[in-house]
Design an enzyme around this catalytic site. Structure first.
Site: not given
Lengths: 367, 573
Positions: A79, A82, A120, A164, A206, A232, A234
């Site tokens: 973690d 990351i 985070d 998006h 997308c 793209s 779902s």
């Protein structure tokens, strides 16, 4: 008795002579292995995982990011290495019929939220400015350590973004956007500040391929879920939750990553094929021209995992200085530096010039 | 010269317009009617689709199964109601509390203005009961309403039972992000209006009601439920509200998707979906539905309790369960599931419904016509009026080409139409000559090209009036002159006030020779009232001169300031 001694000595010498080529063969094998050991130039791994969209009906973007987080953590990146940025809280959203869970498979098969997720940047902290500051390291000194990307020039960084997007931009939080040019410039800043060794950029939006079109820094490999002009899609809705749970590309990437363990030798070429058009409906794309190594030599775990390599050997071996990978990357910069003349400070306030100009002006005016 | 400034061409144009006017009017009228009827046909109707992202394409699974409980509650309600004669408030409070809601009551009373003034007025009073289901994990900022209006004639007891069973089911779920208000009103629409007024803290109908003790945030959507029996063969949806207001189309789309999902038979205006679009039946039925909707909107009545919610911008629908002679009947569970699905989807909303249309017509439940497509029909019908006005103006213009204006106005600096210049002069001269006054009846120059030229000659201070005037000039061409040109001196008797239709009175300015009449006092004529205008011709001169003088006033504000020009005007013949 003396004869047997001589005979044994001779036999030993003969054995030694015979075994010598084998020994040298073994020695070269070890050196090959050592060579392999340092094949990739990185010593630590980082991951920056960003979900940019909020609202309950964008549940799938959070699920996407969390599934990559889960894989990355499972394969060894801790973690502390990351940086997870989630723009909305789906697990504790009042509309979630199963609080504290985020599912990626329907029928609640897989809870990617887990027990020990560490977010985070959360909610309104996920902004373009914060993202760019994380990447470039221009962070106020009061920022806690968990919110920083403390990478160095031996770090391999995985950057995953979802949300998006459109042709050349990615929408953050429904109110702002980051363009592909800004992103490319941020990566160039990272390169110049030596903040990465190699960078893998994955985007699931997308028209995602437009986001990596403008990269110009070396050692970047990029994958996108769809080409310019494509959306793209779902993956599957869950009627119990009432929303789409995942996006197709990341769903298949997750399934692919579930097969990987820290010791696997799967390379990047397999990742490029992870979602063919029949499954994804859109055409995933990738870009490797900026990357020095051949993708087939790049392990998945070079980016998705933090593999502590341990090899046990009984032979001694002498280490050669590292191969041309690093040198070639710095050589170009050094040559450029030598050609330029030495730099000096520009005068902040050229007083002499000002006085000169002023006196000239006065003369003209006729004072 | 240009087309409109050349008098010869202008006259030719006028004659052309006059000749073509009648056919154009007829054509426009027919086009309007035809367009309206064509609205029912596929190219002009579109399939409905969900516009709101938050209520997107995913379905939720419904788990409501308490049909028996609903029926038993309905039976209890009927029994108690029969016993008490009015709404059984105590029983309702008890039951709602046992289900787990926060229960409040509100009493209201209203003196009805009828039957008549002489007798004692009829006082209506009642009590509304409502229960609030608080969202378990969200702040109570928004809410949804499920309302069951109960009146003395329509007991609606099955709906009450279903509502209570649904409340019990909803109480057990944890995914609510908005509060849900379950409202039972007495006296139908009166109770609903009393509750709404108290909720929004307004008083528009003069109702006396006690203030509400419990509130739940801004209402995002409401559903009114009316069931006549415990089995239904179809669900009728009503959208028209008070004064013809309509809810957002997304709410209807939501209902329609759940109809399709649950296999319910749903009707609009009591008519089924036309199945057959190829033969004439389908389009004919949709024309009927369309006209019914237009008539219902035109009546202005709220056709259900939902109609009163719309005024507060709360999107609302009424669902009526119809029990007719059909084989397949749906029980309360099916209706309950549809409602549960709708509420669950509405729960996903983040903002008020605003993505879809607010003005539309429905030829069928799954088809709609937006305002952009049905407005041209009305436009064509209004075009007839415009053409008629144009024809009238052209006629007057033609009639007035001959006689010329003469003389000056007896008064000083009157506001006179600037367009006096004779036919040969351009409007600029007309401006200059404006001050020389008199009834420079807006002569021969056509008003069409005047406005911009008039405006250019104006001092800036007058701009407002000029703009207004320009607008008016375009609409009612100012370049009319009074056909009673010969009568001028008499027609401009100072101080004469002529009653003019639409004039809201006149202010005589004693210092001036003319009676000042207020400007066009119709709505939308701003800024003209302060200008002085010439007196209208004597009432006895006939309607046409009167009309002409009225139309003449269009340019008069402009000319008021143009009096400083030295050049003389009136190139008269």
């Amino acid at each position: 008795m003396v004869d047997t001694c001589f005979l044994s000595q001779g036999l030993t010498t003969l054995a030694g002579l015979l075994l010598l080529p084998f020994g040298s063969l073994a020695a070269s094998q070890i050196e090959d292995q050592a060579e392999q050991f340092f094949r990739s130039g990185h010593t630590n791994n980082w991951a920056v995982l960003v979900c940019t969209s909020r609202f309950w009906f964008n549940y799938r973007h959070v699920a996407n990011t969390l599934s990559v987080y889960r894989s990355v953590k499972r394969l060894g990146i801790p973690d502390s290495h990351i940086v997870l940025m989630l723009a909305d809280d789906m697990a504790c959203n009042p509309r979630n019929p199963k609080p504290a869970t985020v599912y990626s498979h329907k029928n609640m098969e897989l809870n990617v939220y887990g027990d020990d997720v560490e977010v985070d940047y959360r909610s309104y902290e996920v902004t373009v400015e914060n993202f760019l500051r994380v990447l470039t390291g221009r962070i106020p000194s009061s920022t806690p350590r968990s919110k920083r990307l403390l990478s160095d020039d031996r770090s391999n960084i995985l950057i995953y973004m979802t949300g998006h997007g459109g042709n050349g931009f990615l929408k953050f939080q429904d109110s702002e956007e980051i363009t592909n040019i800004e992103l490319a410039d941020a990566f160039e800043q990272m390169w110049q500040k030596r903040r990465y060794n190699e960078l893998l950029f994955i985007i699931d939006t997308c028209q995602g391929a437009s986001m990596y079109e403008r990269f110009y820094s070396p050692n970047i490999m990029a994958l996108a879920s769809s080409q310019v002009g494509e959306d793209s899609l779902s993956h599957q809705p869950d009627p119990a939750v009432g929303v789409h749970l995942m996006d197709r590309y990341t769903f298949y990437v997750l399934e692919f990553l579930e097969e990987i363990n820290p010791a696997s030798q799967t390379n990047m070429n397999d990742l490029f094929q992870v979602c063919p058009k029949s499954l994804c409906v859109s055409t995933p794309g990738h870009r490797t021209d900026l990357f020095q190594r051949d993708p087939k030599n790049v392990l998945i775990t070079d980016f998705f995992g933090s593999v502590r390599k341990v090899e046990i050997t009984t032979e001694t071996l002498s280490l050669q200085p590292d191969s041309g990978v690093i040198e070639s990357s710095y050589k170009k910069d050094q040559m450029v530096e030598e050609l330029m003349e030495p730099l000096k400070y520009a005068e902040q306030l050229p007083v002499a010039q000002i006085i000169h100009q002023w006196s000239c002006m006065n003369v003209r005016v006729g004072l | 010269m240009g087309l409109l400034s050349d008098p010869v061409r202008r006259r030719a144009l006028a004659r052309l317009v006059l000749r073509l006017n009648a056919p154009l009017c007829v054509l426009s009228y027919v086009a309007g009617i035809a367009w309206f009827l064509a609205l029912a046909f596929p190219p002009l109707t579109q399939r409905t689709y969900m516009s709101e992202n938050a209520m997107g394409s995913t379905m939720v699974e419904e788990q409501f199964a308490a049909g028996d409980r609903a029926r038993s509650l309905a039976r209890d309600f009927t029994a108690h109601r029969r016993k008490s004669g009015a709404l059984p408030v105590a029983w309702l409070e008890r039951t709602m509390r046992s289900v787990g809601l926060e229960v409040y009551t509100q009493s209201f009373s209203r003196k009805l203005p009828f039957p008549d003034e002489t007798h004692e007025r009829y006082m209506v009073s009642g009590i509304n009961v409502y229960g609030i289901l608080r969202a378990p994990r969200a702040a109570s900022t928004e809410s949804l309403v499920l309302t069951v209006p109960c009146g003395p004639d329509s007991t609606n007891s099955q709906a009450v039972g279903l509502m209570l069973a649904l409340a019990a089911h909803f109480r057990g779920q944890i995914y609510w992000a908005k509060d849900i208000i379950f409202l039972v009103t007495e006296h139908d629409l009166l109770g609903t209006e009393a509750w709404l007024e108290a909720y929004h803290d307004v008083n528009v109908t003069g109702m006396q009601s006690s203030p509400l003790q419990g509130r739940a945030g801004a209402i995002q959507a409401a559903v009114a439920l009316e069931l006549s029996s415990d089995v239904v063969t179809s669900l009728d949806v009503v959208v028209e509200g008070l004064n013809g207001q309509l809810p957002n189309l997304d709410l209807l789309n939501l209902f329609q998707t759940f109809c399709q999902k649950g296999g319910l038979l749903c009707t609009l205006q009591g008519k089924l979906q036309p199945q057959d679009w190829t033969s004439i039946d389908g389009p004919l039925q949709s024309v009927q539905t369309l006209l019914l909707m237009v008539l219902q909107q035109a009546s202005g009545r709220p056709h259900g309790a939902h109609g009163l919610f719309l005024r507060y911008r709360v999107e609302a629908l009424t669902l009526r369960g119809i029990n007719s002679f059909r084989q397949y009947k749906y029980d309360l569970v099916a209706v309950g599931k549809a409602l549960e699905g709708m509420f669950r989807k509405l729960n996903h909303l983040l903002e008020r419904l605003h993505q879809s249309f607010f003005f539309y017509l429905l030829p069928a439940l799954s088809r709609f016509v937006s305002i952009g497509l049905y407005m041209p029909a009305a436009g064509f019908l209004l075009l007839v009026l415009g053409l008629k006005a144009l024809e009238l103006w052209m006629q007057l213009h033609e009639a007035g080409v001959g006689p010329e204006e003469a003389g000056k106005t007896p008064g000083s600096s009157p506001p006179h139409p600037p367009t006096q210049g004779g036919e040969h002069t351009g409007p600029r001269q007309g401006l200059d000559g404006a001050e020389t006054g008199g009834p420079h009846l807006p002569g021969t120059t056509a008003g069409l090209h005047h406005p911009h030229q008039l405006l250019s000659g104006l001092p800036t201070g007058r701009q407002h009036g000029a703009c207004c005037c320009r607008h008016q000039a375009l609409w009612t061409p100012a370049a009319l002159h009074c056909p009673a040109g010969a009568d001028e001196p008499s027609s401009y008797t100072p101080g004469q006030l002529v009653p003019v239709a639409g004039a809201s009175g006149s202010t005589a300015l004693p210092g001036r020779g003319l009676a000042a009449l207020p400007g066009r006092t119709g709505p939308g004529r701003a800024g003209a009232s302060h200008l002085r205008l010439p007196a209208l011709p004597a009432a006895g001169s006939g309607p046409l001169p009167l009309l002409a003088a009225l139309l003449e006033r269009a340019l008069l504000e402009v000319t008021e300031a143009a009096r400083s020009s030295p050049r003389s005007l009136l190139p008269r013949k």
